[in-house]
Design a protein around this motif. Structure first.
Motif: not given
Ligand SMILES: C[S@@+](CC[C@H](N)C(=O)[O-])C[C@H]1O[C@@H](n2cnc3c(N)ncnc32)[C@H](O)[C@@H]1O
Length: 351
Positions: A25-43
């Motif tokens: 759960a904390a990793s999902v929030v970290i992904g949100h806080n740091l924009g990790l998912y957004k930066a990975l999506a499509g690339k």
């Protein structure tokens, strides 16, 4: 009594999967806080590449990526040692304004979990724990958890499902949004129906401060005002529409609220009650959504209700019969299930 090995293995598998989800759960929030998912999506990216894109540290990002892929939140390609996201993963994990945004729900979960020692103690004492005593992430996460469903449903389907409400809102109606929290629903309505006037209220002053700020930021402050008030005593009269979004079951005195709503509604006004989706009885809630709501209810809803005078603690899975009873006890004569989604039930209640 002999243990059935197949059943044991099945239950152990469930436990491991739940443990992984809780720790992740904390990793999902970290992904949100740091924009990790957004930066990975499509690339697609290696750990090094994603760290470069997000100005983070490769060793941390590598571990995060591996855990995310092991949990099925992203995909891993061993040949290139790189990671990617499917359209579906990106849909759920990258758009805070989309119809669903899972990281927002995890912010709420992490915030709610911080109350655990106090809730453990409350089981012994029977004392309540007010919404205002929760961690700040409960307020922020709660808005993020509910707002996406309001974006997807409130204007497109819930308002049109109410008798005559949409026309009144377009022409210019007076609306109270009670227990409004950070005002997500108030602001969405104000954006869509500029001729109407909206008063959001909540007993928690910290939430109202944020709601005012959001109304200013979104340019609707000219038609929205917010006040700190208990739901049984919010100001104003002759409302065309009073709404309670995912909060009636949280209150210690929902009947007092229902009576007050009836007093301040016009004779042809409508009380819009949005409550968590629930079956009519406990047995019908033995499913993953019931688990989500009962778990939040143990940490947030029941403790809040028990912290207030009134004698009720409906819980987040109250179900239609309990809500209908409240409406009837408060003197409303018309009650109808107007719409529903997997997470919400919408009731139309009229004098
Ligand atoms: C789950 S949150 C929902 C907030 C908001 N309606 C939304 O959908 O985002 C429940 C809200 O009910 C508010 N609340 C609880 N008891 C209340 C009461 N007696 N009077 C007014 N607000 C209350 C809390 O402060 C909190 O903001």
């Amino acid at each position: 009594m002999a243990i059935d090995n197949d059943k044991l293995q099945e239950f152990l598998g469930k436990f491991v999967s739940d443990l992984g989800a809780t720790a992740a759960a904390a990793s999902v929030v970290i992904g949100h806080n740091l924009g990790l998912y957004k930066a990975l999506a499509g690339k697609p990216a290696t750990a090094e590449e994603l760290a470069n894109r997000t100005h983070t540290t490769p060793r941390y990002v590598a571990e995060w990526l591996r855990g995310q892929a092991a949990g099925g939140y992203i995909d891993y390609d061993p040949a290139s040692d790189s990671y990617s996201m499917s359209e579906e993963q990106a849909f759920v994990l990258t758009d805070p304004d989309g119809p669903v945004y899972a990281p927002g729900a995890f912010i709420l979960a992490l915030g709610a979990l911080k109350a655990e020692p106090r809730i453990t103690e409350a089981f012994r004492t029977g004392n309540g724990l007010g919404w205002h005593e929760q961690d700040n992430d409960v307020f922020i996460g709660s808005e993020k958890f509910f707002r996406n469903s309001y974006i997807a449903n409130l204007v497109p389907s819930w308002i049109p499902s109410l008798t005559g409400a949409e026309d009144k809102l377009r022409a210019g109606a007076t609306v109270a949004d009670v227990g409004c929290g950070l005002g997500a629903s108030t602001i969405l309505l104000a954006q869509e129906y500029p001729n109407s006037r909206f008063t959001g209220s909540d007993y928690h002053n910290g939430s109202i401060d944020l709601a005012r700020k959001r109304a200013g930021d979104t340019g609707v402050a000219d038609r929205v005002s917010f006040e700190v008030a208990a739901a049984s005593a919010f100001s104003g009269a002759d409302y065309d529409l009073v709404a309670t979004f995912d909060c009636l079951h949280d209150m210690g005195d929902p009947l007092g609220t229902a009576r007050h709503v009836r007093e301040v509604l016009k004779p042809d006004g409508t009380w819009l009650v949005v409550e968590p989706a629930a079956a009519n009885d406990t047995a019908g809630n033995m499913n993953p959504i019931g688990r989500v709501y009962y778990s939040f209810s143990t940490l947030l809803c029941v403790p809040n209700a028990l912290s207030q005078p009134g004698g009720y603690a409906l819980g987040a899975q109250a179900g239609e019969p309990a809500i209908r009873q409240l409406a009837t006890d408060a003197g409303f004569t018309r009650f109808r299930r107007a719409a529903e989604t997997p997470f919400n039930i919408v009731y139309e209640v009229r004098p």
